[in-house]
Scaffold this motif. Structure first.
Motif, PDB file in Angstrom:
ATOM      1  N   ARG A 601       0.840  -1.193   0.000  1.00  0.00           N
ATOM      2  CA  ARG A 601       0.000   0.000   0.000  1.00  0.00           C
ATOM      3  C   ARG A 601       0.874   1.241   0.000  1.00  0.00           C
ATOM      4  O   ARG A 601       1.864   1.308   0.735  1.00  0.00           O
ATOM      5  N   ARG A 627      -5.019  12.873   4.226  1.00  0.00           N
ATOM      6  CA  ARG A 627      -4.433  11.574   4.529  1.00  0.00           C
ATOM      7  C   ARG A 627      -4.561  10.659   3.320  1.00  0.00           C
ATOM      8  O   ARG A 627      -5.300  10.923   2.391  1.00  0.00           O
ATOM      9  N   GLU A 695     -12.416   2.103   1.908  1.00  0.00           N
ATOM     10  CA  GLU A 695     -12.416   2.386   3.344  1.00  0.00           C
ATOM     11  C   GLU A 695     -13.174   3.651   3.705  1.00  0.00           C
ATOM     12  O   GLU A 695     -13.163   4.067   4.855  1.00  0.00           O
ATOM     13  N   ASP A 719     -11.224   1.649   8.796  1.00  0.00           N
ATOM     14  CA  ASP A 719     -11.676   2.996   8.445  1.00  0.00           C
ATOM     15  C   ASP A 719     -13.103   2.992   7.934  1.00  0.00           C
ATOM     16  O   ASP A 719     -13.857   3.935   8.178  1.00  0.00           O
ATOM     17  N   ARG A 729     -12.140   5.509  15.384  1.00  0.00           N
ATOM     18  CA  ARG A 729     -11.700   4.124  15.602  1.00  0.00           C
ATOM     19  C   ARG A 729     -10.822   3.996  16.845  1.00  0.00           C
ATOM     20  O   ARG A 729     -10.635   2.906  17.354  1.00  0.00           O
TER      21      ARG A 729
HETATM   22 MG    MG Z   1      -7.355   2.516   6.661  1.00  0.00          MG
END
Ligand code: MG
Ligand code: PEP
Length: 837
Positions: A601, A627, A695, A719, A729
Motif C-alpha cells: 500500500r 491523509r 475504506e 476505516d 476508531r
Molecule cells: Mg485505513
C-alpha cells in the motif's frame, strides 16, 4: 453568573507555557478533560486566575476547581499523577464555597517533595464545561503568575443539555481505578456516557452526581474499590448502564489494572509442601523446562574522585542510547498496534527523563561519583521513595525504575549483550524487568518466576500479552534453588514444582499437547490453499509491517501479503528513507514471501498515523483531512519516489499496488497514468496491478466505477467502520461500538462486492474484520475472496474457511443486512456458524 461571556484568565503559576498536546499524559493531551493550557511551574503557589467561586477541592488537595463569573468551570490540576501523593506536600488555602479574587492563593505545595514523587510538575488549567466555552491562548512561551494566559468565551447557541426524565435503570459497580474516581477516570466515564442517548448519574454515600459533570463526579470523593450506583434514564439507558458499569470496573489503558489478589512485593507466600514453591499468578499457563537463573549487574565499590565533566558526558551518552532503544521498542509496538506495550515503554521513556532522577544523578557526579554509581544510587533512592508510600501499586513501579537502572548501567559498562538462554527455559530472578522480558521472549523462554514483583507490574502485563506463564512474589527461597533438571511451572495454580517425576513431566507435556492440538492441526493444514466445502478458493494472506513479519507470515502458511503498510516500514526514523532504502525494504518483503503475491500500500499518513520525518500541518479534523492518497497528490515528488522504488523491485508482477483513502475515480486514474509514465521511463513494460482500498463509504458506493479501472478492491474495515458509523476508531469510550459487523458496514461491503463483480474484479478484506473468525462466513457470503489476516491467525482462518458452505454463507449473509445492529449480527453469526468457539 454575569452576562459578560468573556473572561481573561491570569496565569495561576509562573513558568514555561505548554500546549495541552505537549503534556506527557494521554488523557490531558488528548483534550478529553477539556480545552486548556499547561505550565511547568517554577513557583510553589497556585493563585486564582480570575474572580469566582471554589466549587471543588480534591480531597487529595492536588486539584481545585473555580467557577468563573461567566460560568466557565476551571480545573487547575497541579502536576501529573499527583493524586497518588494523597495530599502529601500540598496545603489548601481555600475551601469549597469560598469566593476568591484574581491572584488569591488557592494551593501551595512543597516543590521538592512533590517533584520527587510524581511523574512531572507540569500543571494544567482546563475548562471542564468546554461544551459551553472555548479557550484562546494569550501567553507566549513563558508567563509570570497573573499575566494574561487564556481568554475564555461562551460558545454561541450552545445551551446546556437538559436532563431527561423517565423510567430509570440502575446497577452497582466496584471502582477499579487506581486512586478512585479522580480526574482521568471521571473524564473517561463522561466520555462513555456521551456515546449514548441518555442521562446518567452516579450515587455514592447518599450524594448524587451527573456523570456529565466531571466536577460533581470528583466531588463525590469515590475511593478505589468503593461501591457506587449508576442510574441511567433515556432511550438507550440499558446499553449506557452496561457500558458505564464496565467503565467503572475496568482500569484505563495505561493505568495499572488491579488484580483480584495483589501480592505484597515484600512478603513472600508461605512455602507449600516440599519440592513446591508458591507464587502469585501474574500470567496464567503451564510450562515445563530447565530452571535458569537470570543475573543482574552488581557494581563494585566506587572509589570516587571522578572528573565530573567526563562522567556527565558518559551518562548523557548512555541515556541517549537507552532512549533510542526504548523509542525503537515503542515504535515496534506501535507498528504492531500493541497499545499495551507501547504505553509501557512510553512510560519508561518518561521515567528515564524524569528531572528528579537526573538531577540526583548529576548532583552525585558533581561530587565525584562515577556515572554508573550516581545513576544506580539515584534509582535506588527513587525506589525507596515509592516503597515508603506503602502502596503496592507504587511499589511495583520500582521494577520499572530498576529496569532503567540496569539498562543505563549496562550501557555505561559497555556490557550490552545478555547471556544466551536455552529454549524452553523457566527463568528465575529476583525481578524480571520489561526489557528483560522482551529479550527472554525472543530467546524462547517458556515461563517466568520472580522472587519479588507483583501481579500489576508492567512486566506482568507484558507476560500476559506474550502468553508467557509467570509467577511473582515467590520469596527469596526461589533464588536458592539448585538449577539442575526440568521443573513444572503451573501458573494457573500458583506453584512451581521443583522436583517433578517423569510421570508428572509426561502429564504436563500431554496437557500442553492437548492444549495446542487444535492450533497444531490448523497449522498442519495452513500451507494448503483454503477451499470452502463446495470447492471455492479463498486466499488467506497476511497483514505485515516489514520483512520480518513477512517471513513469519510465510512460515505460518499465508498465501501472500494482503497489506504491507508502508508507513510503518520506517516509523522509527527521523529522516525520510530515500528511493534505494525503500526499494531494499520492499524487495526484502517480496523475497520473504517465496513466489507469493505481495500487496504494497502506498504511504497512508495523516489521521491517526504520523511520521516523525513527515510532519504534517495541524488539522482541526485530521481523520477527515490530508491523509492517504490525498497526501500523495499534495506531495507528488514523495509519491513518485515511492512508485519508482516499487517499480524497480525484482519480479514487479508479484507486487500489487494498493491506494489508500480513495474517494473517486479520478484519483485512481491519475495514479495509473503516473505509474505508466514512470514505468516507461524505467523501461518496464508490465507495471504492477493497481487496487483501490474501500475504506470510506464514497468508495463503496462507487465500487462499480472504481472496479472498471482497478485490478482489485481491498476493503479496509477499520476505516470503513469509522467513517460509516461516524465513530473515531481510537475512541476509548466507543471502542465496543465501532464494530465492522454493523449491518450498515456489511451493506457497504456487499455493495463493494457487487460493484466489483460487474467488472470481474476480485475483492479482499485487509481490515481487522478479516481476522475475526466470526466474520469469515459473512465476508465470504457477501462475495469477498481474499482475507488478509494477522500472521498468527492464518491457520485458524483457513480452518474456518474449510468448514463453510458457500451457498449457505451467501443466503445467511444477505439476511444479516436486515438486522437492527452489530450486536444482533454477532448473535446471529454465533447461531448460524457456531464453530468459531
Ligand atoms: Mg485505513
Ligand atoms: C483499514 O482501514 O481497515 C486498513 C486496513 O487500513 P489502516 O488500518 O492502516 O488504516
Amino acid at each position: 453568573m454575569n452576562n459578560n461571556n468573556e473572561v481573561t484568565l491570569g496565569a495561576p503559576l509562573s513558568g514555561p507555557v505548554l500546549a495541552l498536546a505537549q503534556v506527557p499524559d494521554p488523557v490531558f493531551a488528548s483534550g478529553t478533560l477539556g480545552e486548556g493550557i499547561a505550565i511547568d511551574p517554577i513557583d510553589n503557589c497556585l493563585v486564582a486566575p480570575c474572580a469566582g467561586e471554589i466549587i471543588h477541592l480534591a480531597h487529595t488537595l492536588h486539584a481545585v476547581t473555580l467557577r468563573a463569573d461567566n460560568g466557565a468551570e476551571l480545573l487547575m490540576h497541579l502536576g501529573l499523577d499527583t493524586v497518588q501523593l494523597q495530599g502529601q506536600g500540598f496545603t489548601a488555602q481555600v475551601q469549597p464555597g469560598m469566593r476568591v479574587s484574581p491572584g488569591q492563593p488557592l494551593l501551595t505545595f512543597d516543590m521538592d517533595q512533590v517533584a520527587h514523587r510524581c511523574t512531572s510538575l507540569i500543571s494544567l488549567i482546563v475548562v471542564t464545561n468546554g461544551e459551553h466555552f472555548c479557550a484562546e491562548r494569550l501567553a507566549a512561551s513563558h508567563v509570570n503568575a497573573g499575566e494574561p494566559l487564556l481568554r475564555i468565551a461562551a460558545r454561541h447557541g450552545h445551551a446546556p443539555r437538559s436532563v431527561q426524565v423517565g423510567e430509570a435503570v440502575q446497577g452497582v459497580a466496584f471502582v477499579a481505578h487506581a486512586g478512585g474516581l479522580h480526574a482521568r477516570p471521571a473524564a473517561r466515564l463522561r466520555e462513555i456516557a456521551k456515546g449514548f442517548d441518555c442521562t446518567a448519574q452516579l450515587s455514592y454515600h447518599g450524594h448524587l452526581a451527573d456523570i456529565d459533570s466531571l466536577m460533581s463526579v470528583m466531588a463525590l470523593g469515590v475511593d478505589e474499590h468503593a461501591q457506587v450506583q449508576v442510574i441511567c434514564r433515556g432511550p438507550q439507558r440499558e446499553a449506557a448502564l452496561a457500558a458505564l458499569l464496565q467503565g467503572l470496573s475496568t482500569p484505563i489503558a495505561g493505568e495499572q489494572p488491579i488484580p483480584v489478589a495483589v501480592a505484597s512485593t515484600l512478603s513472600p507466600l508461605p512455602a507449600l509442601a516440599a519440592g513446591l514453591l508458591a507464587g502469585i499468578c501474574a500470567a496464567p499457563g503451564l510450562a515445563s523446562g530447565p530452571l535458569v537463573r537470570l543475573g543482574s549487574i552488581t557494581l563494585p565499590a566506587d572509589p570516587g574522585g571522578h572528573a565530573p565533566g567526563e562522567q556527565q558526558q558518559a551518562l548523557a551518552t548512555a541515556l541517549a542510547a537507552v532512549t533510542r532503544s526504548l523509542e525503537h521498542t515503542r515504535a515496534k509496538a506501535r507498528q504492531r498496534h500493541d497499545s499495551t506495550e507501547e504505553a509501557i515503554f512510553a512510560a519508561h521513556l518518561a521515567l528515564l527523563h524524569d528531572p528528579a532522577l537526573n538531577q540526583a544523578a548529576e548532583a552525585a557526579i558533581t561530587k565525584g561519583s562515577a556515572a554508573s554509581h550516581a545513576w544506580s544510587n539515584a534509582i535506588d533512592a527513587q525506589c525507596q521513595l515509592l516503597l515508603d508510600t506503602g502502596k503496592p501499586l507504587l511499589a511495583e513501579r520500582t521494577n520499572d525504575l530498576r529496569d532503567l537502572g540496569q539498562q543505563v548501567v549496562r550501557e555505561l559498562l559497555g556490557d550490552c549483550g545478555r547471556m544466551p538462554l536455552p529454549r524452553g527455559a523457566i527463568v528465575v530472578a529476583r525481578e524480571i524487568t520489561p526489557s528483560d522480558l522482551l529479550y527472554l521472549n525472543s530467546q524462547g523462554a517458556a515461563g517466568l518466576c520472580m522472587a519479588a514483583g507483583g501481579a500489576t507490574s508492567h512486566v506482568a502485563i507484558l507476560a500476559r500479552a506474550k502468553a508467557l506463564p509467570c509467577l511473582v512474589a515467590m520469596g527469596e527461597a526461589l533464588l536458592e534453588q539448585t538449577l539442575d533438571g526440568a521443573v513444572v511451572l503451573d501458573a494457573d495454580n500458583g506453584r512451581l514444582e521443583l522436583t517433578p517425576d517423569s510421570h508428572r513431566l509426561q502429564q504436563v507435556s500431554d496437557q500442553l499437547a492437548a492444549h495446542h492440538a487444535r492450533h497444531q492441526a490448523q497449522q498442519a493444514q495452513a500451507h494448503a490453499p483454503a477451499h470452502t466445502l463446495d470447492g471455492t478458493t479463498i486466499e488467506v494472506a497476511a497483514n505485515v509491517a516489514g520483512a520480518q513479519d513477512a517471513a513469519l507470515a510465510h512460515q505460518a502458511g499465508a498465501d501472500g501479503v494482503g497489506l504491507l503498510r508502508t508507513e510503518f516500514l520506517f516509523a522509527d526514523r527521523h529522516v525520510a528513507p530515500d528511493e534505494e532504502q525503500q526499494l531494499a525494504a520492499y524487495q526484502a518483503v517480496l523475497d520473504a514471501m517465496g513466489d507469493n503475491p505481495v500487496i504494497i500500500r502506498t504511504l497512508d499518513v495523516g489521521g491517526d498515523k504520523q511520521l516523525d520525518y513527515l510532519p504534517l500541518p495541524p488539522e482541526a479534523n485530521p481523520a477527515l483531512g490530508l491523509r492517504g492518497i490525498r497526501m500523495a497528490r499534495a506531495n507528488p515528488a514523495l509519491f513518485d519516489q515511492q512508485l519508482r522504488a516499487l517499480l524497480r523491485t525484482r519480479q514487479p508482477h508479484r507486487c500489487r499496488l494498493l491506494l489508500p483513502m480513495v474517494t473517486e475515480v479520478d484519483e485512481l486514474l491519475q495514479i495509473r497514468q503516473r505509474l505508466t509514465e514512470l514505468a516507461g521511463e524505467l523501461g518496464i513494460d508490465s507495471p504492477p496491478q493497481v487496487g483501490v482500498m474501500i475504506e470510506v463509504p464514497a468508495a463503496a458506493l462507487l465500487s462499480a466505477q472504481l472496479a472498471e479501472h482497478a485490478d482489485f478492491l481491498s476493503i479496509g474495515t477499520n476505516d470503513l467502520s469509522q467513517y460509516t458509523l461516524a465513530m473515531d476508531r481510537d475512541h476509548a469510550g466507543l471502542a465496543a461500538r465501532v464494530d465492522a459487523l454493523h449491518p450498515a458496514v456489511l451493506a457497504l461491503i456487499a455493495q463493494a462486492c457487487d460493484g466489483a463483480r460487474q467488472h470481474g474484479r476480485w475483492v479482499g478484506v485487509c481490515g481487522a474484520l478479516a481476522s475475526d473468525p466470526l466474520a469469515t462466513p459473512v465476508l465470504i457470503g457477501l462475495g469477498v475472496r481474499e482475507l488478509s489476516v494477522s500472521p498468527p491467525q492464518v491457520g485458524e482462518i483457513k480452518a474456518r474457511v474449510r468448514s463453510l458452505d458457500l451457498a449457505q454463507c451467501q443466503r445467511l449473509a444477505r439476511e444479516l443486512l436486515t438486522l437492527p445492529g452489530a450486536g444482533a449480527v454477532r448473535r446471529a453469526c454465533e447461531q448460524y456458524w457456531p464453530s468459531a468457539h
